[in-house]
Motif scaffolding. Structure first.
Motif, PDB file in Angstrom:
ATOM      1  N   LEU A   7       7.752 -23.120  -7.370  1.00  0.00           N
ATOM      2  CA  LEU A   7       9.188 -23.260  -7.567  1.00  0.00           C
ATOM      3  C   LEU A   7       9.461 -24.648  -8.126  1.00  0.00           C
ATOM      4  O   LEU A   7       9.079 -25.657  -7.526  1.00  0.00           O
ATOM      5  CB  LEU A   7       9.959 -23.091  -6.253  1.00  0.00           C
ATOM      6  N   PHE A   8      10.118 -24.701  -9.263  1.00  0.00           N
ATOM      7  CA  PHE A   8      10.437 -25.938  -9.965  1.00  0.00           C
ATOM      8  C   PHE A   8      11.926 -26.182  -9.769  1.00  0.00           C
ATOM      9  O   PHE A   8      12.760 -25.523 -10.377  1.00  0.00           O
ATOM     10  CB  PHE A   8      10.073 -25.750 -11.438  1.00  0.00           C
ATOM     11  N   VAL A   9      12.274 -27.109  -8.880  1.00  0.00           N
ATOM     12  CA  VAL A   9      13.632 -27.153  -8.333  1.00  0.00           C
ATOM     13  C   VAL A   9      14.394 -28.388  -8.799  1.00  0.00           C
ATOM     14  O   VAL A   9      13.891 -29.517  -8.727  1.00  0.00           O
ATOM     15  CB  VAL A   9      13.586 -27.147  -6.788  1.00  0.00           C
ATOM     16  N   ASN A  10      15.622 -28.145  -9.260  1.00  0.00           N
ATOM     17  CA  ASN A  10      16.579 -29.224  -9.494  1.00  0.00           C
ATOM     18  C   ASN A  10      17.531 -29.250  -8.304  1.00  0.00           C
ATOM     19  O   ASN A  10      18.401 -28.386  -8.186  1.00  0.00           O
ATOM     20  CB  ASN A  10      17.356 -28.985 -10.787  1.00  0.00           C
ATOM     21  N   GLY A  33       4.554 -11.195  -0.500  1.00  0.00           N
ATOM     22  CA  GLY A  33       3.149 -11.527  -0.341  1.00  0.00           C
ATOM     23  C   GLY A  33       2.649 -12.680  -1.185  1.00  0.00           C
ATOM     24  O   GLY A  33       1.434 -12.940  -1.237  1.00  0.00           O
ATOM     25  N   PHE A  34       3.539 -13.434  -1.805  1.00  0.00           N
ATOM     26  CA  PHE A  34       3.128 -14.565  -2.633  1.00  0.00           C
ATOM     27  C   PHE A  34       3.207 -15.870  -1.847  1.00  0.00           C
ATOM     28  O   PHE A  34       4.115 -16.065  -1.035  1.00  0.00           O
ATOM     29  CB  PHE A  34       4.017 -14.674  -3.877  1.00  0.00           C
ATOM     30  N   GLY A  35       2.264 -16.741  -2.110  1.00  0.00           N
ATOM     31  CA  GLY A  35       2.355 -18.100  -1.600  1.00  0.00           C
ATOM     32  C   GLY A  35       3.285 -18.902  -2.495  1.00  0.00           C
ATOM     33  O   GLY A  35       3.355 -18.668  -3.694  1.00  0.00           O
ATOM     34  N   VAL A  36       4.014 -19.838  -1.910  1.00  0.00           N
ATOM     35  CA  VAL A  36       5.011 -20.603  -2.668  1.00  0.00           C
ATOM     36  C   VAL A  36       4.826 -22.082  -2.404  1.00  0.00           C
ATOM     37  O   VAL A  36       4.713 -22.512  -1.249  1.00  0.00           O
ATOM     38  CB  VAL A  36       6.447 -20.189  -2.276  1.00  0.00           C
ATOM     39  N   ARG A  37       4.788 -22.846  -3.471  1.00  0.00           N
ATOM     40  CA  ARG A  37       4.848 -24.304  -3.359  1.00  0.00           C
ATOM     41  C   ARG A  37       6.036 -24.784  -4.174  1.00  0.00           C
ATOM     42  O   ARG A  37       6.471 -24.116  -5.119  1.00  0.00           O
ATOM     43  CB  ARG A  37       3.578 -24.969  -3.865  1.00  0.00           C
ATOM     44  N   THR A  38       6.591 -25.928  -3.797  1.00  0.00           N
ATOM     45  CA  THR A  38       7.799 -26.438  -4.435  1.00  0.00           C
ATOM     46  C   THR A  38       7.517 -27.760  -5.117  1.00  0.00           C
ATOM     47  O   THR A  38       6.846 -28.627  -4.556  1.00  0.00           O
ATOM     48  CB  THR A  38       8.936 -26.616  -3.409  1.00  0.00           C
ATOM     49  N   VAL A  39       8.035 -27.901  -6.340  1.00  0.00           N
ATOM     50  CA  VAL A  39       7.927 -29.137  -7.107  1.00  0.00           C
ATOM     51  C   VAL A  39       9.323 -29.716  -7.286  1.00  0.00           C
ATOM     52  O   VAL A  39      10.210 -29.047  -7.827  1.00  0.00           O
ATOM     53  CB  VAL A  39       7.285 -28.886  -8.489  1.00  0.00           C
ATOM     54  N   VAL A  40       9.530 -30.919  -6.793  1.00  0.00           N
ATOM     55  CA  VAL A  40      10.789 -31.649  -7.005  1.00  0.00           C
ATOM     56  C   VAL A  40      10.409 -33.052  -7.446  1.00  0.00           C
ATOM     57  O   VAL A  40       9.821 -33.810  -6.676  1.00  0.00           O
ATOM     58  CB  VAL A  40      11.650 -31.713  -5.724  1.00  0.00           C
ATOM     59  N   ALA A  56      -1.475 -26.394 -15.266  1.00  0.00           N
ATOM     60  CA  ALA A  56      -2.882 -26.677 -15.554  1.00  0.00           C
ATOM     61  C   ALA A  56      -3.790 -26.228 -14.415  1.00  0.00           C
ATOM     62  O   ALA A  56      -4.944 -25.829 -14.642  1.00  0.00           O
ATOM     63  CB  ALA A  56      -3.066 -28.167 -15.825  1.00  0.00           C
ATOM     64  N   ASP A  57      -3.276 -26.280 -13.181  1.00  0.00           N
ATOM     65  CA  ASP A  57      -4.062 -25.876 -12.012  1.00  0.00           C
ATOM     66  C   ASP A  57      -4.088 -24.365 -11.817  1.00  0.00           C
ATOM     67  O   ASP A  57      -4.726 -23.870 -10.881  1.00  0.00           O
ATOM     68  CB  ASP A  57      -3.512 -26.545 -10.744  1.00  0.00           C
ATOM     69  N   GLY A  58      -3.383 -23.625 -12.664  1.00  0.00           N
ATOM     70  CA  GLY A  58      -3.473 -22.169 -12.627  1.00  0.00           C
ATOM     71  C   GLY A  58      -2.447 -21.461 -11.777  1.00  0.00           C
ATOM     72  O   GLY A  58      -2.695 -20.338 -11.313  1.00  0.00           O
ATOM     73  N   THR A  59      -1.266 -22.059 -11.575  1.00  0.00           N
ATOM     74  CA  THR A  59      -0.234 -21.368 -10.804  1.00  0.00           C
ATOM     75  C   THR A  59       0.062 -20.005 -11.411  1.00  0.00           C
ATOM     76  O   THR A  59      -0.008 -19.810 -12.626  1.00  0.00           O
ATOM     77  CB  THR A  59       1.067 -22.210 -10.746  1.00  0.00           C
ATOM     78  N   GLY A  60       0.404 -19.041 -10.561  1.00  0.00           N
ATOM     79  CA  GLY A  60       0.664 -17.682 -11.037  1.00  0.00           C
ATOM     80  C   GLY A  60       1.933 -17.572 -11.852  1.00  0.00           C
ATOM     81  O   GLY A  60       2.066 -16.683 -12.692  1.00  0.00           O
ATOM     82  N   ALA A  61       2.881 -18.466 -11.609  1.00  0.00           N
ATOM     83  CA  ALA A  61       4.131 -18.501 -12.374  1.00  0.00           C
ATOM     84  C   ALA A  61       4.845 -19.802 -12.055  1.00  0.00           C
ATOM     85  O   ALA A  61       4.678 -20.369 -10.969  1.00  0.00           O
ATOM     86  CB  ALA A  61       5.025 -17.311 -12.040  1.00  0.00           C
ATOM     87  N   LEU A  62       5.648 -20.254 -13.001  1.00  0.00           N
ATOM     88  CA  LEU A  62       6.532 -21.392 -12.771  1.00  0.00           C
ATOM     89  C   LEU A  62       7.944 -20.851 -12.741  1.00  0.00           C
ATOM     90  O   LEU A  62       8.396 -20.212 -13.704  1.00  0.00           O
ATOM     91  CB  LEU A  62       6.381 -22.432 -13.884  1.00  0.00           C
ATOM     92  N   VAL A  63       8.637 -21.074 -11.622  1.00  0.00           N
ATOM     93  CA  VAL A  63       9.982 -20.529 -11.440  1.00  0.00           C
ATOM     94  C   VAL A  63      10.980 -21.684 -11.438  1.00  0.00           C
ATOM     95  O   VAL A  63      10.974 -22.519 -10.530  1.00  0.00           O
ATOM     96  CB  VAL A  63      10.080 -19.740 -10.123  1.00  0.00           C
ATOM     97  N   VAL A  88      15.632 -18.756 -11.583  1.00  0.00           N
ATOM     98  CA  VAL A  88      16.643 -18.573 -10.539  1.00  0.00           C
ATOM     99  C   VAL A  88      17.838 -19.400 -10.988  1.00  0.00           C
ATOM    100  O   VAL A  88      17.867 -20.628 -10.837  1.00  0.00           O
ATOM    101  CB  VAL A  88      16.131 -19.027  -9.159  1.00  0.00           C
ATOM    102  N   ALA A  89      18.808 -18.740 -11.602  1.00  0.00           N
ATOM    103  CA  ALA A  89      19.891 -19.417 -12.315  1.00  0.00           C
ATOM    104  C   ALA A  89      21.036 -19.755 -11.375  1.00  0.00           C
ATOM    105  O   ALA A  89      21.775 -18.865 -10.944  1.00  0.00           O
ATOM    106  CB  ALA A  89      20.389 -18.533 -13.450  1.00  0.00           C
ATOM    107  N   VAL A  90      21.182 -21.047 -11.068  1.00  0.00           N
ATOM    108  CA  VAL A  90      22.246 -21.473 -10.158  1.00  0.00           C
ATOM    109  C   VAL A  90      22.954 -22.710 -10.693  1.00  0.00           C
ATOM    110  O   VAL A  90      23.539 -23.476  -9.929  1.00  0.00           O
ATOM    111  CB  VAL A  90      21.696 -21.752  -8.736  1.00  0.00           C
ATOM    112  N   GLY A  91      22.905 -22.906 -12.012  1.00  0.00           N
ATOM    113  CA  GLY A  91      23.563 -24.048 -12.617  1.00  0.00           C
ATOM    114  C   GLY A  91      25.001 -23.741 -12.981  1.00  0.00           C
ATOM    115  O   GLY A  91      25.630 -22.820 -12.455  1.00  0.00           O
ATOM    116  N   THR A  92      25.511 -24.508 -13.932  1.00  0.00           N
ATOM    117  CA  THR A  92      26.902 -24.344 -14.363  1.00  0.00           C
ATOM    118  C   THR A  92      27.020 -23.347 -15.500  1.00  0.00           C
ATOM    119  O   THR A  92      27.866 -22.446 -15.473  1.00  0.00           O
ATOM    120  CB  THR A  92      27.474 -25.704 -14.797  1.00  0.00           C
ATOM    121  N   GLY A  93      26.136 -23.471 -16.512  1.00  0.00           N
ATOM    122  CA  GLY A  93      26.234 -22.599 -17.671  1.00  0.00           C
ATOM    123  C   GLY A  93      25.384 -21.350 -17.571  1.00  0.00           C
ATOM    124  O   GLY A  93      25.850 -20.232 -17.769  1.00  0.00           O
ATOM    125  N   ASN A  94      24.107 -21.524 -17.282  1.00  0.00           N
ATOM    126  CA  ASN A  94      23.158 -20.412 -17.089  1.00  0.00           C
ATOM    127  C   ASN A  94      23.059 -19.487 -18.309  1.00  0.00           C
ATOM    128  O   ASN A  94      22.916 -18.275 -18.173  1.00  0.00           O
ATOM    129  CB  ASN A  94      23.540 -19.585 -15.846  1.00  0.00           C
TER     130      ASN A  94
END
Length: 298
Positions: A7-10, A33-40, A56-63, A88-94
């Motif tokens: 999860l790539f979080v703002n 059933g997915f493992g989740v790590r968060t990047v902030v 680069a480390d092979g994450t299954g997806a960047l969200v 996961v669209a939670v901004g102003t414009g989206n």
């Protein structure tokens, strides 16, 4: 594919919705059933470095969890890599999410949809625009709209959307056509006096303004909207039609299509380009379509 998802979080997107949205999205992914790590990141550059490391480390997806700015940052990490992108669209414009029919401001539904797409191996190959090494998903804007952005970004008061409304009023007062020099694909350079030129990989920007209404993100070409010289009164009459995409029928509007567009002006004109709502830099700029540059989980 690894079962760990990043999860790539703002945390400040949508006045704090980004941080709040990460939890229900993560819960939906874990329930599937997915493992989740968060990047902030500490700032945009640090966040992008961390996202690129996850890819680069092979994450299954960047969200990307946030608005169009966060999606734009995520595109810099995943474009051309084969790592799928979730939104996961939670901004102003989206706009990126809206154009692609993704849930907007419903992080649980977005997380559930991403989990289902991962489970079923379902994604869509989308084109992206590229300006040098900068990728964009929706629209490259230049002219009146980019000058409104420039002025709004210089203003320290008021805060929020009203600042850009005031910036628009100020730019309307100074409205003049801009003498562009434009090259479409391998054609000759054309001199075009225009109020604005928008190069659309996607159809909308600015929170639902369908400036390039018929643009498709999988056809290998940009739709280019040229708004010619017009009075303030004409621009104000045409502007509301942009939300419905019906402005393209107005005599002052011309639509073109191309896979490569070069925009230039005399330096004294001082025109900046914005892609996905983010400042790219002053013209000249060259935008190229890159077919199937990203895999979108949808």
């Amino acid at each position: 594919m690894t079962s760990e998802i990043t999860l790539f979080v703002n945390p400040v997107a949508g006045r704090g919705r980004g941080a709040r949205a990460a939890q229900p999205a993560a819960q939906a992914l874990r329930a599937a059933g997915f493992g989740v790590r968060t990047v902030v990141g500490e700032d945009a550059a640090d966040a992008l470095d961390r996202a690129r490391s996850a890819v680069a480390d092979g994450t299954g997806a960047l969200v990307a969890v946030g608005g169009d700015g966060m999606v734009s940052l995520a595109l810099q990490a995943v474009a051309g890599t084969g790592t799928p992108l979730g939104v996961v669209a939670v901004g102003t414009g989206n706009d990126f999410a809206r154009v692609n029919g993704l849930p907007v401001r419903d992080p649980a539904a977005a997380g559930t949809a991403i989990a289902a797409a991962l489970r079923d191996g379902r994604d869509r190959a989308l084109d992206l625009g590229r300006i040098g090494d900068r990728w964009f998903g929706t629209v490259l804007a230049s002219g009146f709209d980019s000058r409104v952005n420039d002025r709004g970004n210089r203003m320290t008061w008021p805060v929020g959307r009203f600042r850009y409304d005031l910036a628009m009023v100020a730019e309307l007062a100074a409205l003049r056509p801009i003498p562009f020099r434009v090259t479409f694909d391998d054609g000759p350079e054309e001199r075009i006096d225009a109020t604005l030129i928008a190069v659309g990989n996607g159809s909308s920007y600015g929170g639902g303004m369908r400036i390039c209404a018929d643009a498709a993100m999988d056809d290998g070409r940009f739709d280019v909207c040229v708004v010619g010289p017009c009075s303030r009164a004409t621009l104000l009459r045409v502007f509301p039609r942009v939300y419905r995409g019906t402005h393209t029928g107005h005599p002052v509007v011309t639509m073109r299509r191309a896979a490569r567009v070069r925009l230039d002006v005399d330096p004294a004109q001082d025109v900046t380009g914005y892609a996905d709502g983010e400042r790219v830099g002053p013209l000249p700029l060259v935008a190229e379509t890159v077919p199937k540059a990203v895999r979108l989980l949808a």
